[in-house]
Write a protein that holds these residues in place. Structure first.
Motif, PDB file in Angstrom:
ATOM      1  N   HIS A 191       0.868  -1.188   0.000  1.00 29.02           N
ATOM      2  CA  HIS A 191       0.000   0.000   0.000  1.00 29.02           C
ATOM      3  C   HIS A 191       0.897   1.228   0.000  1.00 29.02           C
ATOM      4  O   HIS A 191       1.266   1.726   1.069  1.00 29.02           O
ATOM      5  CB  HIS A 191      -0.912   0.014   1.234  1.00 29.02           C
ATOM      6  N   SER A 192       1.241   1.651  -1.216  1.00 28.55           N
ATOM      7  CA  SER A 192       2.210   2.739  -1.348  1.00 28.55           C
ATOM      8  C   SER A 192       1.687   4.064  -0.843  1.00 28.55           C
ATOM      9  O   SER A 192       2.438   4.960  -0.467  1.00 28.55           O
ATOM     10  CB  SER A 192       2.642   2.873  -2.821  1.00 28.55           C
ATOM     11  N   ASN A 193       0.375   4.205  -0.807  1.00 27.35           N
ATOM     12  CA  ASN A 193      -0.181   5.467  -0.315  1.00 27.35           C
ATOM     13  C   ASN A 193      -0.273   5.515   1.213  1.00 27.35           C
ATOM     14  O   ASN A 193      -0.574   6.551   1.788  1.00 27.35           O
ATOM     15  CB  ASN A 193      -1.564   5.702  -0.910  1.00 27.35           C
ATOM     16  N   ALA A 194      -0.061   4.393   1.814  1.00 25.70           N
ATOM     17  CA  ALA A 194      -0.136   4.364   3.287  1.00 25.70           C
ATOM     18  C   ALA A 194       1.154   4.933   3.887  1.00 25.70           C
ATOM     19  O   ALA A 194       2.247   4.637   3.423  1.00 25.70           O
ATOM     20  CB  ALA A 194      -0.336   2.940   3.760  1.00 25.70           C
ATOM     21  N   ARG A 195       0.950   5.801   4.885  1.00 23.37           N
ATOM     22  CA  ARG A 195       2.117   6.408   5.540  1.00 23.37           C
ATOM     23  C   ARG A 195       2.025   6.202   7.047  1.00 23.37           C
ATOM     24  O   ARG A 195       0.931   6.255   7.626  1.00 23.37           O
ATOM     25  CB  ARG A 195       2.155   7.931   5.259  1.00 23.37           C
TER      26      ARG A 195
END
Lengths: 322, 248
Positions: A191-195
């Motif tokens: 989940h690349s958008n998860a920070r």
């Protein structure tokens, strides 16, 4: 009373044998033939506070003085067959005793003959009575050596047990931490958008937050176990050092009571012989007085018959006429 | 025949007693038909003194005639006869009055052995009426007289009973200051209760280390405590030192 005294004087030879000659012979034999020696040694026991924190060796009772703690332990040890057998083996190995029979005899006498006494708060006195001076000293030396060795071995064993246990726990925790960190890393890749939150607060993504919490828990657990392991290793080492250093032989085994009196047992036996002979003598007087129902005392006669005794005539012989 | 003899004996009694008491020079071994002299009995002065001590402690009640003192014991072999002789000798020596030693141990007479005369006739024969009274005069002291019991008798009980019922003692009393009777041992005879009738007071002889307290208690019971003046403890052989005996 007069009858008893009279019996004593009448049979004075018998009573001299029972009350004087027999006790002298028995007492003399006890002192001269069955002579015993007493060997003594002293141990100095330091307090665990010496190390600046509450480090206590295994089995240590904080309500007792250091001397009492070690004396109790040693006293219990000498009543065990294995400990006594080990002492016997050492005596045999050092050539203090000649054969196994002698060794067995000495080993059998250890639980009774060896006394461990706390003297004050830090001093422990060990005594052992034996018919041989060499054996007496040897038994105490072997007992002290074995005792200290056992104490150290016990501490090592305790330390080994705790470190092995904590190390295993730590390894498990570290594996779990690695797994949870890998899972978190995988989630972030997927989940690349998860920070991750920078201030430590939840991101609002349930799955991510759960993974973060899992990693944190495992990290805390690992840290805690590492701390416990370090402490256990420290305390174990300290306790071992404590045992090694705080119990010292300050007075080497030596013969403390020799000569005619020996360890005092000879005199005790002589006293017992005297008491036995005295009892036999008194019993003999009582039996003689009891068995003799004849008139022996004018006062007694007067009391029993309630008739006055007008005269007593000593033994004399009236000459008969032919 | 016996009755005749008894009568003769009775009538002759006073005469014979008077004859016996008549002062005359006597030599040891002097013998007459009715009167015999004895050999002197050798008694230790200490023995006589101890007998005297016993005699002086006897409290005779006030009486007109002679005091009759019986000497007895529980069993044989306690020194009863020796003490009877010792007491009679002491009394005769001290009082200077005629003193009679009457042997009443009819079963086993022994006085003749002490005085050294033939056993012959005696009290038993007198009681049977077969012989007159036989009074012997001691060689020393001369005022001591002896009536032996005669030959040993098997029917001593009967004779002793006759003696206690008869008048012999009453007839003897006026002639003597004191009569000492050598009684038989009380536990050996069946007529012990009669002994207290013969005597005013009785001295009981006990032998140190021989007589048992139990026997003495029986004897005291048989005689009655009132008639017993006291006990003479004979043959004492104390091993305890005197000072210690006083302490205990």
């Amino acid at each position: 009373m007069a009858r008893y005294v009279e019996v004593l004087f009448r049979y004075w030879v018998r009573f001299a044998i029972v009350l004087i000659i027999a006790p002298l012979a028995l007492g003399g034999a006890s002192v001269a033939v069955f002579r015993t020696y007493q060997a003594t040694a002293s141990l100095w026991v330091e307090s665990p506070d010496t190390f600046g924190q509450s480090v206590t060796p295994s089995g240590w009772n904080s309500y007792l003085t250091p001397a009492q703690n070690q004396a109790d332990t040693l006293q219990q040890l000498i009543t065990t067959l294995s400990f006594d057998d080990q002492i016997g083996d050492r005596l045999l190995a050092k050539g203090i005793v000649g054969n196994r029979d002698q060794t067995n005899a000495i080993v059998a006498s250890i639980p009774v003959g060896m006394k461990v006494t706390p003297n004050g708060s830090h001093l422990v006195t060990i005594t052992f009575s034996s018919a041989s001076q060499t054996a007496g000293v040897g038994v105490i030396q072997a007992a002290v050596d074995l005792f200290l060795e056992r104490q150290i071995a016990l501490q090592r064993h305790q330390e080994d047990l705790s470190t092995t246990f904590l190390t295993g726990q730590l390894k498990t925790a570290q594996a779990q931490l690695t797994t949870s960190e890998a899972a978190l890393q995988q989630y972030l890749v997927d989940h690349s958008n998860a920070r991750l939150s920078t201030n430590g607060q939840d991101t609002g993504i349930v799955a991510l937050d759960q993974l973060v919490h899992q990693v944190q828990q495992n990290r805390d657990r690992t840290t805690q176990l590492q701390t416990e392991l370090d402490q256990a290793q420290f305390l174990g080492g300290a306790a071992q050092q404590l045992v090694e250093t705080n119990t010292k032989l300050v007075d080497a085994p030596h013969i403390s009571h020799a000569g005619l009196t020996g360890d005092g047992n000879s005199l005790k036996r002589a006293a017992i012989a005297l008491l036995v002979c005295l009892s036999v003598g008194i019993l003999y007087v009582l039996v003689l007085v009891w068995a003799d129902k004849t008139v022996r005392d004018a006062k007694e006669l007067q009391r029993r018959l309630r008739v006055p005794v007008l005269a007593t005539i000593p033994v004399m012989h009236l000459e008969d006429r032919p | 025949m016996r009755d005749g003899n008894r009568l003769e004996a009775t009538t002759e009694l006073s005469e014979r007693i008077a004859t016996a008491l008549k002062p005359r020079p006597l030599a040891p071994g002097y013998v007459s038909r009715t009167l015999q002299a004895t050999y002197p009995v050798t008694l230790s002065p200490l023995f006589i003194d101890r007998c005297r001590r016993a005699y002086l402690s006897v409290d005779f009640e006030q009486q007109d005639g002679a005091g009759v003192l019986g000497i007895t014991s529980s069993i044989r072999g306690e020194g009863k006869t020796s003490i009877a002789i010792g007491i009679a000798t002491a009394i005769a020596t001290d009082t200077q009055r005629p003193t009679l030693l009457l042997e009443c141990d009819l079963e086993r007479p022994s006085i003749h052995r002490y005085f050294g005369f033939q056993i012959g006739t005696g009290l038993a024969d007198l009681m049977e009426g077969s012989a007159p009274v036989r009074i012997l005069r001691a060689a020393a002291p001369p005022n001591l007289h002896v009536i032996p019991s005669g030959e040993p008798r098997e029917d001593a009980s009967r004779l002793f009973y006759q003696l206690s019922e008869g008048q012999l003692l009453e007839e003897l009393k006026p002639h003597f200051g004191t009569i000492v009777i050598d009684l038989p041992p009380m536990l050996d005879i069946g007529y012990s209760s009669l002994a207290s009738q013969l005597s005013d007071r009785i001295l009981l002889v006990a032998r140190y280390g021989v007589t048992t307290i139990e026997d003495l208690e029986k004897t005291v019971f048989l005689l009655g405590r009132k008639s017993i003046a006291g006990v003479v403890l004979n043959g004492t052989e104390y091993k305890t030192p005197e000072w210690l005996r006083r302490l205990v």
